[in-house]
Design a protein around this motif. Structure first.
Motif, PDB file in Angstrom:
ATOM      1  N   ARG A  82      36.611  32.937  15.474  1.00 11.52           N
ATOM      2  CA  ARG A  82      36.640  32.264  16.782  1.00 11.52           C
ATOM      3  C   ARG A  82      35.299  32.389  17.495  1.00 11.52           C
ATOM      4  N   PHE A  83      34.939  33.638  17.754  1.00  8.86           N
ATOM      5  CA  PHE A  83      33.692  33.909  18.449  1.00  8.86           C
ATOM      6  C   PHE A  83      32.760  34.619  17.481  1.00  8.86           C
ATOM      7  N   ALA A  84      31.518  34.832  17.892  1.00  6.75           N
ATOM      8  CA  ALA A  84      30.604  35.652  17.093  1.00  6.75           C
ATOM      9  C   ALA A  84      30.144  36.814  17.968  1.00  6.75           C
ATOM     10  N   MET A  85      30.076  37.995  17.388  1.00  9.14           N
ATOM     11  CA  MET A  85      29.705  39.168  18.181  1.00  9.14           C
ATOM     12  C   MET A  85      28.751  40.067  17.387  1.00  9.14           C
ATOM     13  N   TYR A  86      27.634  40.405  18.006  1.00 13.93           N
ATOM     14  CA  TYR A  86      26.639  41.272  17.363  1.00 13.93           C
ATOM     15  C   TYR A  86      26.409  42.467  18.270  1.00 13.93           C
ATOM     16  N   LYS A  87      26.233  43.620  17.651  1.00 12.81           N
ATOM     17  CA  LYS A  87      25.968  44.819  18.450  1.00 12.81           C
ATOM     18  C   LYS A  87      24.586  45.338  18.099  1.00 12.81           C
ATOM     19  N   VAL A 101      27.802  38.293  22.545  1.00 10.63           N
ATOM     20  CA  VAL A 101      29.025  37.584  22.141  1.00 10.63           C
ATOM     21  C   VAL A 101      28.960  36.117  22.545  1.00 10.63           C
ATOM     22  N   SER A 102      29.437  35.247  21.651  1.00 11.76           N
ATOM     23  CA  SER A 102      29.529  33.830  22.033  1.00 11.76           C
ATOM     24  C   SER A 102      30.908  33.605  22.665  1.00 11.76           C
ATOM     25  N   HIS A 103      30.964  32.614  23.590  1.00 11.70           N
ATOM     26  CA  HIS A 103      32.249  32.405  24.281  1.00 11.70           C
ATOM     27  C   HIS A 103      32.798  30.990  24.168  1.00 11.70           C
ATOM     28  N   GLY A 104      32.116  30.112  23.408  1.00  9.79           N
ATOM     29  CA  GLY A 104      32.607  28.738  23.317  1.00  9.79           C
ATOM     30  C   GLY A 104      32.352  27.995  24.626  1.00  9.79           C
ATOM     31  N   MET A 105      33.041  26.852  24.775  1.00  6.45           N
ATOM     32  CA  MET A 105      32.779  26.032  25.965  1.00  6.45           C
ATOM     33  C   MET A 105      33.963  26.034  26.927  1.00  6.45           C
ATOM     34  N   GLY A 106      33.660  26.287  28.175  1.00  7.17           N
ATOM     35  CA  GLY A 106      34.643  26.091  29.225  1.00  7.17           C
ATOM     36  C   GLY A 106      35.488  27.298  29.580  1.00  7.17           C
ATOM     37  N   VAL A 107      36.209  27.139  30.680  1.00  6.59           N
ATOM     38  CA  VAL A 107      36.991  28.217  31.287  1.00  6.59           C
ATOM     39  C   VAL A 107      38.054  28.797  30.345  1.00  6.59           C
ATOM     40  N   PRO A 108      38.889  27.971  29.689  1.00  6.88           N
ATOM     41  CA  PRO A 108      39.920  28.595  28.841  1.00  6.88           C
ATOM     42  C   PRO A 108      39.312  29.456  27.742  1.00  6.88           C
ATOM     43  N   SER A 109      38.239  28.984  27.131  1.00  3.41           N
ATOM     44  CA  SER A 109      37.638  29.720  26.023  1.00  3.41           C
ATOM     45  C   SER A 109      37.041  31.052  26.499  1.00  3.41           C
ATOM     46  N   ILE A 110      36.219  30.998  27.533  1.00  2.00           N
ATOM     47  CA  ILE A 110      35.599  32.254  27.996  1.00  2.00           C
ATOM     48  C   ILE A 110      36.664  33.157  28.626  1.00  2.00           C
ATOM     49  N   ASN A 160      23.055  24.245  40.300  1.00  2.00           N
ATOM     50  CA  ASN A 160      23.304  23.886  38.895  1.00  2.00           C
ATOM     51  C   ASN A 160      24.796  23.783  38.600  1.00  2.00           C
ATOM     52  N   ILE A 161      25.079  23.085  37.500  1.00  2.00           N
ATOM     53  CA  ILE A 161      26.474  22.873  37.097  1.00  2.00           C
ATOM     54  C   ILE A 161      26.651  23.322  35.653  1.00  2.00           C
ATOM     55  N   GLU A 162      27.641  24.168  35.437  1.00  2.00           N
ATOM     56  CA  GLU A 162      28.006  24.548  34.066  1.00  2.00           C
ATOM     57  C   GLU A 162      29.521  24.660  33.999  1.00  2.00           C
ATOM     58  N   MET A 163      30.055  25.427  33.048  1.00  2.00           N
ATOM     59  CA  MET A 163      31.504  25.341  32.830  1.00  2.00           C
ATOM     60  C   MET A 163      32.244  26.674  32.737  1.00  2.00           C
ATOM     61  N   GLU A 164      31.608  27.760  33.165  1.00  2.00           N
ATOM     62  CA  GLU A 164      32.290  29.061  33.043  1.00  2.00           C
ATOM     63  C   GLU A 164      32.137  29.964  34.280  1.00  2.00           C
ATOM     64  N   CYS A 209      31.013  25.495  38.712  1.00  2.00           N
ATOM     65  CA  CYS A 209      31.731  25.523  37.439  1.00  2.00           C
ATOM     66  C   CYS A 209      32.636  24.295  37.373  1.00  2.00           C
ATOM     67  N   ALA A 210      32.411  23.454  36.387  1.00  2.00           N
ATOM     68  CA  ALA A 210      33.253  22.257  36.211  1.00  2.00           C
ATOM     69  C   ALA A 210      34.183  22.483  35.031  1.00  2.00           C
ATOM     70  N   ASN A 211      35.276  21.733  35.035  1.00  2.00           N
ATOM     71  CA  ASN A 211      36.240  21.865  33.938  1.00  2.00           C
ATOM     72  C   ASN A 211      35.987  20.875  32.822  1.00  2.00           C
ATOM     73  N   ASP A 212      34.865  20.214  32.896  1.00  2.00           N
ATOM     74  CA  ASP A 212      34.563  19.165  31.933  1.00  2.00           C
ATOM     75  C   ASP A 212      33.061  18.936  31.975  1.00  2.00           C
ATOM     76  N   PHE A 213      32.517  18.413  30.880  1.00  2.00           N
ATOM     77  CA  PHE A 213      31.083  18.120  30.828  1.00  2.00           C
ATOM     78  C   PHE A 213      30.805  16.726  31.395  1.00  2.00           C
ATOM     79  N   TYR A 214      31.738  15.795  31.211  1.00  2.00           N
ATOM     80  CA  TYR A 214      31.489  14.396  31.563  1.00  2.00           C
ATOM     81  C   TYR A 214      31.998  14.066  32.977  1.00  2.00           C
ATOM     82  N   GLU A 215      33.197  13.522  33.079  1.00  2.00           N
ATOM     83  CA  GLU A 215      33.657  13.078  34.403  1.00  2.00           C
ATOM     84  C   GLU A 215      33.695  14.229  35.412  1.00  2.00           C
TER      85      GLU A 215
END
Ligand code: R1P
Ligand code: URA
Length: 334
Positions: free
Chosen positions: A116-121, A128-137, A268-272, A231-237
């Motif tokens: 699912r995610f990638a994690m390096y120590k 750690v990677s978290h994917g895109m958007g609120v549900p994923s992170i 700025n606008i992002e998704m998390e 924080c937006a719930n979408d990249f487009y609309e």
């Protein structure tokens, strides 16, 4: 009666941007988020009753893995959307802090089994990677926060090193959020739980923001600014773009919205941002959102910058956060 320690500077206080604080001083009745040694207290009373709390999306279990042995030395958790970015950051921070792996060993993705995610120590730094958007992170944050608890990590600091669309900013500029807001300007993260709407304050740590801003150097090839991050719930609309598969608003609607945001101090606008600020705040974890702008949304929607340039811009938040980590580690040594 709670004792008031607000005027004291002490490690067992957790100060929030809004002036609130949590005290872990023995005898103080203020709600405790951390133990005196800096380890986190579980905010969910059910956790302790679960024998092998399995962190499903990380592929790690509290009983199946020796989480204390694996992670108790973590001091910084850095997150970003892509696994490639987090692997690059892991190599970067390894050099910066002078951490070396055993001869012949290479960095391993600790969560590779979960896919699912990638994690390096890298020593005290978890990338750690978290994917895109609120549900994923959000899923990742639940499991990483529990990991911090199970592993008995002390006073961890979380960073999101991400990308975003800037509003009136030159692409490549880094924005350190001093506020996280949703699309309606609300300063909280809203979640539906068992049919009820729960609002959790999205608070960023102002001290950490100021410390990061102070690490910007005049000779840097990029600017560092602060302001609200939306924080937006979408990249487009959801970000007002007119180039999605659907668009029922006009260019004028978009520009009015972006200008309105700009007038309210949104940089700025992002998704998390909101969930990241809200869940770390609720857990008693200091955190900061450090994003680089890939596009100036007042000038367009499409992200068309050549890959090499974009990759270089993605390093900017890493440089700033890398400086912070290096500074803190050297302060801890002395
Ligand atoms: O580059 P990352 O860190 O994924 O951040 C931004 O990029 C993604 C959208 O392209 C969203 O996750 C947004 O928050
Ligand atoms: O415009 C942008 C660019 C990156 N990520 C976003 O969410 N929006």
């Amino acid at each position: 009666m709670s004792q008031n320690h607000e005027n004291e500077e002490h490690d067992h206080f957790y100060h929030y941007e809004d002036g609130a604080f949590e005290c872990t001083k023995p005898g103080c009745n203020v709600r405790k988020l951390r133990n005196p040694d800096g380890t986190l207290r579980p905010q969910n009373p059910n956790i302790e009753a679960i024998k092998d709390d399995f962190l499903y999306h990380l592929g790690l279990g509290a009983a199946s893995h020796d989480l204390v042995n694996m992670f108790s030395d973590v001091q910084f958790v850095c997150m970003g959307g892509t696994s490639a970015r987090m692997e690059i950051f892991a190599h970067y921070i390894m050099k910066e802090i002078g951490h070396s792996l055993p001869t012949g060993a290479d960095l391993q993705d600790i969560t590779r089994k979960s896919q699912r995610f990638a994690m390096y120590k890298v020593g005290p730094v978890l990338c750690v990677s978290h994917g895109m958007g609120v549900p994923s992170i959000g899923i990742l944050l639940h499991e990483i926060i529990k990991l911090m608890y199970h592993a008995k990590v002390k006073n961890p600091i979380f960073f999101r090193i991400g990308t975003c669309g800037g509003i009136g900013l030159e692409p490549g500029t880094v924005i350190v959020a001093n506020q996280a807001v949703d699309e309606m300007g609300n300063n909280y993260y809203e979640q539906k739980i068992c049919g009820k709407v729960v609002k959790r304050p999205a608070i960023v740590d102002k001290r950490l923001v100021n410390e990061l801003l102070a690490l910007s150097k005049p000779e840097d090839s990029f600017k560092v600014v602060t302001g609200a991050t939306m924080c937006a719930n979408d990249f487009y609309e959801g970000q007002g773009r007119t180039d999605g598969a659907f668009c029922e608003h006009s260019e004028e609607d978009k520009m009015n919205y972006l200008r309105e945001l700009q007038n309210k101090g949104v940089k700025n606008i992002e998704m998390e941002a909101t969930i990241f600020a809200a869940l770390t705040y609720k857990a008693g974890i200091k955190s900061a959102l450090v994003n680089v702008a890939l596009v100036n949304r007042l000038k367009g929607d499409q992200v068309t910058t050549p890959k090499e340039v974009m990759m270089e811009w993605q390093n900017h938040p890493q440089i700033l956060v890398g400086r912070y980590i290096k500074k803190k580690l050297s302060e801890n040594k002395s």
